[in-house]
Enzyme design. Structure first.
Site, PDB file in Angstrom:
ATOM      1  N   TYR A  71       0.822  -1.216   0.000  1.00  0.00           N
ATOM      2  CA  TYR A  71       0.000   0.000   0.000  1.00  0.00           C
ATOM      3  C   TYR A  71       0.855   1.266   0.000  1.00  0.00           C
ATOM      4  CZ  TYR A  71      -3.981  -3.014   1.146  1.00  0.00           C
ATOM      5  OH  TYR A  71      -4.946  -3.986   1.122  1.00  0.00           O
ATOM      6  N   LYS A 120       3.719 -15.242   1.479  1.00  0.00           N
ATOM      7  CA  LYS A 120       3.738 -16.079   0.275  1.00  0.00           C
ATOM      8  C   LYS A 120       5.193 -16.287  -0.118  1.00  0.00           C
ATOM      9  CE  LYS A 120       0.739 -16.952  -2.424  1.00  0.00           C
ATOM     10  NZ  LYS A 120       0.163 -18.292  -2.726  1.00  0.00           N
ATOM     11  N   ASP A 160      -5.009  -7.135   5.845  1.00  0.00           N
ATOM     12  CA  ASP A 160      -6.244  -6.427   5.532  1.00  0.00           C
ATOM     13  C   ASP A 160      -7.341  -7.446   5.217  1.00  0.00           C
ATOM     14  OD1 ASP A 160      -8.026  -4.481   4.838  1.00  0.00           O
ATOM     15  OD2 ASP A 160      -6.975  -3.792   3.051  1.00  0.00           O
ATOM     16  N   ASP A 213     -10.419  -9.093   8.030  1.00  0.00           N
ATOM     17  CA  ASP A 213     -11.852  -8.910   7.740  1.00  0.00           C
ATOM     18  C   ASP A 213     -12.564 -10.258   7.680  1.00  0.00           C
ATOM     19  OD1 ASP A 213     -11.799  -6.190   7.721  1.00  0.00           O
ATOM     20  OD2 ASP A 213     -12.712  -5.975   5.734  1.00  0.00           O
TER      21      ASP A 213
END
Ligand code: NAD
Length: 374
Positions: free
Chosen positions: A143, A198, A255, A259
């Site tokens: 981000y 990953k 993120d 959620d």
């Protein structure tokens, strides 16, 4: 550590002040009945600060936030402020706090109270009693990484002729500091950390795995550490979430995973969060606690808001800023008891019914349960 616990309360807008009024009852209870040395100050943030100061967070409030042990924030925003310039929108106040306090570790617990297990989209036995904590790196990663942007791409094979670029970039220092937060938190819980990335396809993932392992081996060998690819992590979260204690992961995966994990538990009105930074001179981390929900203008001023997310955010402050683990557990038990007895704010009214209660009745019941010493 200093003797007192300084807490700055920023109720904000919409239902923020309503749910915060219930937290204040709980804070007063702990001061009066458990002798907790909580020193509370109140100030403005968001639209309510804009109305008074013309900015969503004044410099004086920012300074105060930097000086206290913990900030507890309600919620900001509302239709009245939608027309404001981007630079003074209520959310800018929140972002300024996070940025200037350098809150790099975002904590999102997913806790499922037995009484609400039927609210989850998963089967009761998969989620009942769930208590996991996701630690998401909040200030770096894809981000924020450079280069980024949308550019022309002359490659003749590229229909449309443009390319979009974001960069996943982590320094070892950024990984180590959030890993330390996760290990510290695990020591206050079940003593287990699962790190997700990953590493099979991303160099940044390989570095993440190596640095988390380094911090473990050199500083937290007593904590159990495992590694998992984030895609498998997503699958395991819905297959068998109770296998986890603390999950630590980067900004992007965090993120998404936080959620997904939050929804294991049902209502938005139940979800607390914390954002932590580096330790201060007194050993406590820079910290801000806030419910996950927003200012809910559709129900503001009607006594319908569920105060539990904000009350559980205060429980996190007790646990993670003030190391008052017993007090935090007592508060969580009181919430559990009130829910088990059937009290329900409007957002929690499901098919199985319950006793409808207002925001302030829910607060009163939780305080009464604390007094009963459940
Ligand atoms: P929201 O979280 O405010 O509300 C979403 C839905 O959930 C609404 O129907 C609301 O009534 C319900 N809800 C939320 N909290 C509840 C509670 N405690 N009890 C019962 N019901 C609850 O999200 P939104 O509607 O997208 O945004 C409303 C405003 O809040 C906007 O101005 C938005 O920018 C702001 N916002 C602020 C924050 C924050 O302060 N951290 C977070 C999200 C949204």
């Amino acid at each position: 550590m200093s003797d007192s616990y300084s807490l700055l309360i920023l109720p904000g807008d919409g239902i923020g002040p309503e749910v915060m009024a219930e937290v204040v009852k709980v804070v007063d209870w702990f001061k009066a009945n458990r002798g907790l040395p909580l020193e509370v100050q109140h100030d403005l943030v968001g639209g309510s600060a804009y109305d008074v100061h013309g900015v969503p967070l004044s410099d004086a409030t920012m300074e105060l936030a930097q000086s206290v042990d913990a900030v507890l924030l309600g919620a900001v925003g509302g239709p009245k402020y939608d027309v404001l310039d981007f630079s003074v929108k209520p959310e800018r106040g929140l972002l300024r706090l996070r940025k200037e306090m350098d809150l790099f570790a975002n904590l999102r617990p997913a806790q499922c109270f037995d009484a609400l297990a039927d609210f989850s989209s998963l089967k009761r036995d998969v989620v009942a009693g769930l208590d996991i904590l996701i630690v998401r790196e909040l200030t770096s990663g894809v981000y924020f990484g450079e280069p980024r942007g949308i550019h022309a791409d002359d490659n003749s094979d590229n229909e449309g002729g443009r390319v979009g670029i974001n960069t996943q970039r982590y320094t070892s220092g950024e990984i180590r500091r959030v890993a330390r937060s996760a290990f510290e938190l695990a020591r206050k819980r079940g003593n287990r950390v699962c790190s997700m990335e990953k590493a099979n396809v991303m160099e940044a993932g390989i570095l993440w795995r190596e640095e988390v392992q380094w911090v473990h081996d050199n500083e937290y060998p007593d904590v159990e550490l495992s590694h998992m690819y984030a895609d498998n992590g997503a699958m395991q979260l819905v297959r068998n979430p109770k296998q986890f204690d603390v999950i630590v992961t980067d900004n992007l995966f965090g993120d998404i995973l936080s959620d997904a994990a939050a929804m294991l538990t049902g209502s938005l009105g139940m979800l607390p969060s914390a954002s932590l930074g580096a330790p201060m001179a007194n050993g406590r981390p820079k910290a801000m606690y806030e419910p996950v929900h927003g200012s809910a203008p559709d129900i503001a001023g009607q006594g319908k808001a569920n105060p539990i997310a904000c009350i559980l955010s205060f429980a996190m402050a007790l646990r993670y800023s003030f190391a008052e683990v017993e007090a935090a557990t007592a508060l969580e038990r009181a919430v559990e008891k009130v829910l088990a007895d059937g009290a329900r704010t409007a957002d929690l009214m499901g098919a199985e019914g319950g006793t409808p209660v207002s925001t302030s009745q829910m607060g009163d019941l939780i305080v009464a349960a604390l007094s009963e010493g459940v």
